[in-house]
Design an enzyme around this catalytic site. Structure first.
Site, PDB file in Angstrom:
ATOM      1  N   HIS A  55     -30.414 -33.426  60.437  1.00 47.26           N
ATOM      2  CA  HIS A  55     -30.813 -33.835  59.085  1.00 47.26           C
ATOM      3  C   HIS A  55     -29.550 -33.928  58.230  1.00 47.26           C
ATOM      4  O   HIS A  55     -29.219 -33.003  57.493  1.00 47.26           O
ATOM      5  CB  HIS A  55     -31.796 -32.822  58.498  1.00 47.26           C
ATOM      6  CG  HIS A  55     -32.421 -33.258  57.220  1.00 47.26           C
ATOM      7  ND1 HIS A  55     -33.722 -32.941  56.876  1.00 47.26           N
ATOM      8  CD2 HIS A  55     -31.948 -33.993  56.172  1.00 47.26           C
ATOM      9  CE1 HIS A  55     -34.003 -33.443  55.686  1.00 47.26           C
ATOM     10  NE2 HIS A  55     -32.938 -34.083  55.237  1.00 47.26           N
ATOM     11  N   HIS A  62     -23.879 -29.531  56.188  1.00 48.27           N
ATOM     12  CA  HIS A  62     -24.044 -29.022  57.554  1.00 48.27           C
ATOM     13  C   HIS A  62     -23.746 -30.161  58.529  1.00 48.27           C
ATOM     14  O   HIS A  62     -22.596 -30.347  58.892  1.00 48.27           O
ATOM     15  CB  HIS A  62     -25.417 -28.378  57.775  1.00 48.27           C
ATOM     16  CG  HIS A  62     -26.544 -28.982  56.984  1.00 48.27           C
ATOM     17  ND1 HIS A  62     -26.948 -30.282  57.132  1.00 48.27           N
ATOM     18  CD2 HIS A  62     -27.357 -28.421  56.044  1.00 48.27           C
ATOM     19  CE1 HIS A  62     -27.979 -30.520  56.324  1.00 48.27           C
ATOM     20  NE2 HIS A  62     -28.250 -29.411  55.640  1.00 48.27           N
ATOM     21  N   GLU A  82     -33.487 -36.993  60.666  1.00 42.43           N
ATOM     22  CA  GLU A  82     -34.295 -36.802  59.475  1.00 42.43           C
ATOM     23  C   GLU A  82     -33.471 -37.078  58.227  1.00 42.43           C
ATOM     24  O   GLU A  82     -32.254 -36.858  58.222  1.00 42.43           O
ATOM     25  CB  GLU A  82     -34.795 -35.351  59.385  1.00 42.43           C
ATOM     26  CG  GLU A  82     -35.662 -34.891  60.519  1.00 42.43           C
ATOM     27  CD  GLU A  82     -36.078 -33.441  60.355  1.00 42.43           C
ATOM     28  OE1 GLU A  82     -37.022 -33.021  61.048  1.00 42.43           O
ATOM     29  OE2 GLU A  82     -35.459 -32.733  59.525  1.00 42.43           O
ATOM     30  N   HIS A 203     -41.291 -27.253  59.851  1.00 45.49           N
ATOM     31  CA  HIS A 203     -40.891 -26.477  58.686  1.00 45.49           C
ATOM     32  C   HIS A 203     -41.496 -25.072  58.757  1.00 45.49           C
ATOM     33  O   HIS A 203     -42.699 -24.886  58.612  1.00 45.49           O
ATOM     34  CB  HIS A 203     -41.265 -27.122  57.346  1.00 45.49           C
ATOM     35  CG  HIS A 203     -40.407 -26.608  56.215  1.00 45.49           C
ATOM     36  ND1 HIS A 203     -39.207 -27.197  55.868  1.00 45.49           N
ATOM     37  CD2 HIS A 203     -40.548 -25.556  55.402  1.00 45.49           C
ATOM     38  CE1 HIS A 203     -38.662 -26.535  54.865  1.00 45.49           C
ATOM     39  NE2 HIS A 203     -39.452 -25.518  54.563  1.00 45.49           N
ATOM     40  N   ASP A 204     -40.627 -24.112  58.997  1.00 46.90           N
ATOM     41  CA  ASP A 204     -40.969 -22.688  59.061  1.00 46.90           C
ATOM     42  C   ASP A 204     -41.843 -22.312  60.249  1.00 46.90           C
ATOM     43  O   ASP A 204     -42.419 -21.217  60.278  1.00 46.90           O
ATOM     44  CB  ASP A 204     -41.620 -22.212  57.760  1.00 46.90           C
ATOM     45  CG  ASP A 204     -40.620 -22.039  56.631  1.00 46.90           C
ATOM     46  OD1 ASP A 204     -39.409 -22.174  56.893  1.00 46.90           O
ATOM     47  OD2 ASP A 204     -41.030 -21.779  55.487  1.00 46.90           O
TER      48      ASP A 204
END
Length: 257
Positions: A55, A62, A82, A203-204
């Site tokens: 991403h 990052h 992403e 996500h999570d």
């Protein structure tokens, strides 16, 4: 040690795509090339990951755009990029031509993605970028919540898949309320399938809440997991961690008849 289930076994499997952003975060904190993002991605594949996700954000805090080009040359499983489809992102993806692009409506300064698209409010924009990606042979997934009307709009703008935003489920699971919210995701996946969309999720998600989610949300083609998986690898090691996540996603195929 976990029991590793291979792709050749008689199991229904949701694919595991490992997001390597956190590896890049660690590298960038010190400079240089330790840890080596490319090598970690290749090791993830060797240990059983069926895809690699990145991403890249505009500030490259990052994953860097240069990482994306390097990974595209080396990744042999599914490569998923992403991001928010700003001009530079669209150009990057069209040049790299990954297996899949996942469109996420995050602001440039967002710490992490925290909402899906309001598709109807962005219809013409999404139609335009999706057309560009499809002209380059790239599968398109749109990051959304569980609203059924919004999922229908995702089909109308030409997406191939949706990625369900699973933070609400993860929070509910942690609080022991997973039975109260899982139906939203079950119904969303079924409705997506009914309107011609395949379903991803992310996500999570983690090694504790993943199995229950995958057992109830079907059909589920792929999950993309980074933060929790990399954190687990600090204790379990990367190979064992990937094996445990793969095992959590594998069920005897007979249960789906």
């Amino acid at each position: 040690m976990s029991t590793f289930v291979s792709d050749k076994d008689s199991y229904y499997m949701t694919k595991l795509s490992v997001n390597v952003n956190k590896i890049a975060t660690l590298r960038n904190a010190r400079g240089g090339n330790v840890p080596n993002v490319l090598q970690v991605a290749l090791d993830c594949e060797r240990f059983g990951a069926q895809g690699i996700t990145v991403h890249p954000r505009p500030d490259e805090r990052h994953i860097r755009y240069s990482d994306v080009y390097d990974l595209a040359k080396a990744v042999t499983t599914e490569f998923n990029i992403e991001g928010n489809p700003i001009d530079s992102f669209v150009e990057l993806v069209c040049q790299v031509k990954p297996t899949q692009v996942t469109l996420v409506p995050d602001a440039p300064d967002a710490l992490t993605s925290n909402a899906g698209w309001d598709v109807k409010s962005n219809t013409s924009f999404l139609q335009n970028v999706i057309k560009q990606f499809k002209q380059n042979g790239i599968r398109v997934s749109i990051f959304v919540g569980t609203d059924l009307a919004n999922i229908e709009e995702a089909a109308k703008v030409g997406a191939d898949r949706i990625e369900l935003y699973t933070e609400p489920y993860a929070k509910a699971f942690e609080e022991g309320r997973e039975l109260q919210v899982i139906t939203q995701f079950t119904n969303a996946a079924k409705h997506a399938n009914n309107v011609g969309l395949e379903v991803n999720a992310g996500h999570d998600l983690n090694r504790f809440n993943l199995r229950f989610f995958a057992q109830n949300v079907m059909p589920l083609h792929e999950v993309s997991i980074g933060h929790a998986l990399i954190a687990d690898a600090l204790y379990l090691g990367l190979e064992e961690t990937i094996h445990q996540y793969r095992a959590a996603l594998a069920f005897p195929s007979i249960t789906f008849h």
